[in-house]
Write a protein that holds these residues in place. Structure first.
Motif, PDB file in Angstrom:
ATOM      1  N   GLY A  45       5.710  10.694  -6.627  1.00  0.00           N
ATOM      2  CA  GLY A  45       5.778  11.410  -5.529  1.00  0.00           C
ATOM      3  C   GLY A  45       4.689  12.855  -5.770  1.00  0.00           C
ATOM      4  N   GLY A  46       3.693  12.390  -6.651  1.00  0.00           N
ATOM      5  CA  GLY A  46       2.609  13.498  -6.937  1.00  0.00           C
ATOM      6  C   GLY A  46       1.889  13.624  -5.786  1.00  0.00           C
ATOM      7  N   PRO A  47       0.632  14.399  -5.884  1.00  0.00           N
ATOM      8  CA  PRO A  47      -0.364  14.904  -4.834  1.00  0.00           C
ATOM      9  C   PRO A  47      -0.914  13.233  -4.632  1.00  0.00           C
ATOM     10  CG  PRO A  47      -1.097  15.855  -6.882  1.00  0.00           C
ATOM     11  CD  PRO A  47       0.246  14.830  -7.291  1.00  0.00           C
ATOM     12  N   SER A  48      -0.876  13.241  -3.181  1.00  0.00           N
ATOM     13  CA  SER A  48      -1.565  12.121  -2.407  1.00  0.00           C
ATOM     14  C   SER A  48      -2.278  12.387  -1.331  1.00  0.00           C
ATOM     15  CB  SER A  48      -0.286  11.335  -2.012  1.00  0.00           C
ATOM     16  OG  SER A  48      -0.700  10.407  -1.160  1.00  0.00           O
ATOM     17  N   ASP A  49      -3.368  11.763  -0.783  1.00  0.00           N
ATOM     18  CA  ASP A  49      -4.260  12.025   0.061  1.00  0.00           C
ATOM     19  C   ASP A  49      -3.383  11.775   1.561  1.00  0.00           C
ATOM     20  OD1 ASP A  49      -3.962   9.099   0.082  1.00  0.00           O
ATOM     21  OD2 ASP A  49      -6.170   8.909   0.304  1.00  0.00           O
ATOM     22  N   CYS A  50      -2.291  11.181   1.681  1.00  0.00           N
ATOM     23  CA  CYS A  50      -1.292  10.913   2.824  1.00  0.00           C
ATOM     24  C   CYS A  50      -0.532  12.255   3.105  1.00  0.00           C
ATOM     25  CB  CYS A  50      -0.510   9.732   2.302  1.00  0.00           C
ATOM     26  SG  CYS A  50       0.344   9.037   3.814  1.00  0.00           S
ATOM     27  N   ALA A  51      -0.379  12.316   4.310  1.00  0.00           N
ATOM     28  CA  ALA A  51       0.159  13.744   4.956  1.00  0.00           C
ATOM     29  C   ALA A  51       1.656  13.229   5.304  1.00  0.00           C
ATOM     30  CB  ALA A  51      -0.571  14.366   5.775  1.00  0.00           C
ATOM     31  N   GLU A  52       1.857  12.327   5.809  1.00  0.00           N
ATOM     32  CA  GLU A  52       3.157  11.953   6.292  1.00  0.00           C
ATOM     33  C   GLU A  52       3.827  10.828   5.811  1.00  0.00           C
ATOM     34  OE1 GLU A  52       3.703  12.468  10.740  1.00  0.00           O
ATOM     35  OE2 GLU A  52       2.137  13.729  10.944  1.00  0.00           O
ATOM     36  N   TRP A  53       4.644  11.115   4.860  1.00  0.00           N
ATOM     37  CA  TRP A  53       5.358  10.030   4.386  1.00  0.00           C
ATOM     38  C   TRP A  53       6.658   9.768   5.255  1.00  0.00           C
ATOM     39  CZ3 TRP A  53       4.337   6.833   0.530  1.00  0.00           C
ATOM     40  CH2 TRP A  53       3.168   7.222  -0.448  1.00  0.00           C
ATOM     41  N   ASN A  62      24.584  -0.749  -6.007  1.00  0.00           N
ATOM     42  CA  ASN A  62      25.787  -1.589  -6.162  1.00  0.00           C
ATOM     43  C   ASN A  62      26.784  -0.967  -5.215  1.00  0.00           C
ATOM     44  OD1 ASN A  62      24.895  -3.298  -8.328  1.00  0.00           O
ATOM     45  ND2 ASN A  62      25.879  -1.886  -9.815  1.00  0.00           N
ATOM     46  N   GLY A  63      27.321  -1.846  -4.412  1.00  0.00           N
ATOM     47  CA  GLY A  63      28.409  -1.307  -3.294  1.00  0.00           C
ATOM     48  C   GLY A  63      27.716  -0.530  -2.170  1.00  0.00           C
ATOM     49  N   ASP A  64      28.873   0.349  -1.811  1.00  0.00           N
ATOM     50  CA  ASP A  64      28.484   1.279  -0.742  1.00  0.00           C
ATOM     51  C   ASP A  64      27.975   2.709  -1.171  1.00  0.00           C
ATOM     52  OD1 ASP A  64      29.307  -0.483   1.081  1.00  0.00           O
ATOM     53  OD2 ASP A  64      31.417   0.501   1.395  1.00  0.00           O
ATOM     54  N   CYS A  65      28.146   3.021  -2.567  1.00  0.00           N
ATOM     55  CA  CYS A  65      27.901   4.481  -2.836  1.00  0.00           C
ATOM     56  C   CYS A  65      27.509   4.274  -4.253  1.00  0.00           C
ATOM     57  CB  CYS A  65      29.015   5.268  -2.771  1.00  0.00           C
ATOM     58  SG  CYS A  65      30.547   5.115  -3.389  1.00  0.00           S
ATOM     59  N   GLY A  66      26.588   5.614  -4.721  1.00  0.00           N
ATOM     60  CA  GLY A  66      26.215   5.615  -6.132  1.00  0.00           C
ATOM     61  C   GLY A  66      24.682   5.956  -6.236  1.00  0.00           C
ATOM     62  N   VAL A  67      24.111   5.421  -7.380  1.00  0.00           N
ATOM     63  CA  VAL A  67      22.726   5.677  -7.558  1.00  0.00           C
ATOM     64  C   VAL A  67      22.065   4.502  -6.945  1.00  0.00           C
ATOM     65  CG1 VAL A  67      20.753   5.654  -9.225  1.00  0.00           C
ATOM     66  CG2 VAL A  67      23.115   6.579  -9.965  1.00  0.00           C
ATOM     67  N   GLY A  68      21.077   4.585  -6.291  1.00  0.00           N
ATOM     68  CA  GLY A  68      20.236   3.523  -5.677  1.00  0.00           C
ATOM     69  C   GLY A  68      18.655   4.075  -5.387  1.00  0.00           C
ATOM     70  N   VAL A  69      18.001   3.510  -4.718  1.00  0.00           N
ATOM     71  CA  VAL A  69      16.501   3.679  -4.401  1.00  0.00           C
ATOM     72  C   VAL A  69      16.141   3.990  -2.893  1.00  0.00           C
ATOM     73  CG1 VAL A  69      14.343   2.615  -4.569  1.00  0.00           C
ATOM     74  CG2 VAL A  69      16.029   2.209  -6.201  1.00  0.00           C
ATOM     75  N   ARG A  70      15.340   4.812  -2.688  1.00  0.00           N
ATOM     76  CA  ARG A  70      14.867   4.976  -1.220  1.00  0.00           C
ATOM     77  C   ARG A  70      13.541   4.719  -1.278  1.00  0.00           C
ATOM     78  NH1 ARG A  70      16.887   8.718   1.949  1.00  0.00           N
ATOM     79  NH2 ARG A  70      18.041   9.897   0.287  1.00  0.00           N
ATOM     80  N   GLU A  71      12.909   3.851  -0.255  1.00  0.00           N
ATOM     81  CA  GLU A  71      11.507   3.654  -0.156  1.00  0.00           C
ATOM     82  C   GLU A  71      10.780   4.512   0.801  1.00  0.00           C
ATOM     83  OE1 GLU A  71       9.392  -0.569   1.167  1.00  0.00           O
ATOM     84  OE2 GLU A  71      10.539  -0.634  -1.020  1.00  0.00           O
ATOM     85  N   GLY A  72       9.696   4.907   0.563  1.00  0.00           N
ATOM     86  CA  GLY A  72       8.842   5.539   1.214  1.00  0.00           C
ATOM     87  C   GLY A  72       7.476   4.858   1.606  1.00  0.00           C
ATOM     88  N   THR A  73       6.947   5.159   2.811  1.00  0.00           N
ATOM     89  CA  THR A  73       5.676   4.483   3.141  1.00  0.00           C
ATOM     90  C   THR A  73       4.794   5.441   3.879  1.00  0.00           C
ATOM     91  OG1 THR A  73       6.600   3.724   5.262  1.00  0.00           O
ATOM     92  CG2 THR A  73       6.545   2.293   3.380  1.00  0.00           C
ATOM     93  N   CYS A  74       3.578   5.413   3.715  1.00  0.00           N
ATOM     94  CA  CYS A  74       2.395   6.301   4.392  1.00  0.00           C
ATOM     95  C   CYS A  74       1.150   5.288   4.371  1.00  0.00           C
ATOM     96  CB  CYS A  74       2.264   7.435   3.647  1.00  0.00           C
ATOM     97  SG  CYS A  74       1.400   8.633   4.562  1.00  0.00           S
ATOM     98  N   ASN A  75       0.771   4.981   5.685  1.00  0.00           N
ATOM     99  CA  ASN A  75      -0.474   4.398   5.678  1.00  0.00           C
ATOM    100  C   ASN A  75      -0.185   2.782   4.968  1.00  0.00           C
ATOM    101  OD1 ASN A  75      -1.525   6.246   7.266  1.00  0.00           O
ATOM    102  ND2 ASN A  75      -2.640   7.025   5.512  1.00  0.00           N
ATOM    103  N   GLU A  76      -0.812   2.644   3.922  1.00  0.00           N
ATOM    104  CA  GLU A  76      -0.556   1.547   3.193  1.00  0.00           C
ATOM    105  C   GLU A  76      -0.249   1.506   2.000  1.00  0.00           C
ATOM    106  OE1 GLU A  76      -3.917  -1.125   3.303  1.00  0.00           O
ATOM    107  OE2 GLU A  76      -4.232  -0.992   5.319  1.00  0.00           O
ATOM    108  N   GLN A  77       0.491   2.930   1.597  1.00  0.00           N
ATOM    109  CA  GLN A  77       1.035   3.204   0.309  1.00  0.00           C
ATOM    110  C   GLN A  77       2.562   3.162   0.369  1.00  0.00           C
ATOM    111  OE1 GLN A  77      -0.475   7.100  -1.127  1.00  0.00           O
ATOM    112  NE2 GLN A  77      -2.313   6.691   0.022  1.00  0.00           N
TER     113      GLN A  77
END
Length: 157
Positions: A45-53, A62-77
């Protein structure tokens, strides 16, 4: 004793060597710092030329709660961020919508529930949240009344 000129020349040579080594060390550490910043640029999540992620919901590993991952997209990144879904979250309004709730209302004897409403305090990661929500929970069972008599430890006369 040795000649002062010879000692002076030795000191100059030693000083020159130390200066050259310090300059070389500074150059190496500067390059190492640049490489470290470039490696983490896209993933952390460092500096990027993309403005609107745009970020999706946090998906627990695992399951309904706990540690997980969130995916972000901007243009083709794309980038993946670590996230956590609290285990006490309410699925109706999502873990990324934070609300400020009022007090619980009186118990509705017809439905056996009591209600309270909340107004949106914060929407994390540009989540789409309702501005106000209402939640309900079952009324507590019969209220227990305390007995007013004293409990004695022995025989009463």
């Amino acid at each position: 004793m040795s000649d002062p000129t010879v000692q002076r020349n030795k000191m100059r040579g030693l000083f020159s060597t130390v200066v050259v080594l310090l300059v070389a060390l500074m150059m190496v550490t500067t390059d190492a710092g640049k490489n470290k910043k470039e490696k983490g640029k896209g993933a952390k999540g460092g500096p990027s030329d993309c403005a609107e992620w745009r970020y999706g919901n946090c998906v627990p590993n695992n399951g309904d709660c706990g540690v997980g991952v969130r995916e972000g997209t901007c243009n083709e990144q794309t980038r993946k961020l670590k996230c956590k879904v609290p285990c006490n979250w309410k699925k109706e309004f999502g873990a990324d919508c934070k609300y400020r709730f009022g007090s619980w209302g009186e118990c509705d004897t017809a439905s056996g529930t009591k209600n309270r409403s909340g107004t949106l305090k914060k929407a994390l990661y540009n989540a789409e949240c309702k501005p106000t929500i209402s939640v309900s929970k079952p009324c507590p069972a019969k209220t227990k009344t305390k007995t007013k008599g004293k409990k004695g430890r022995g025989k009463e006369n």
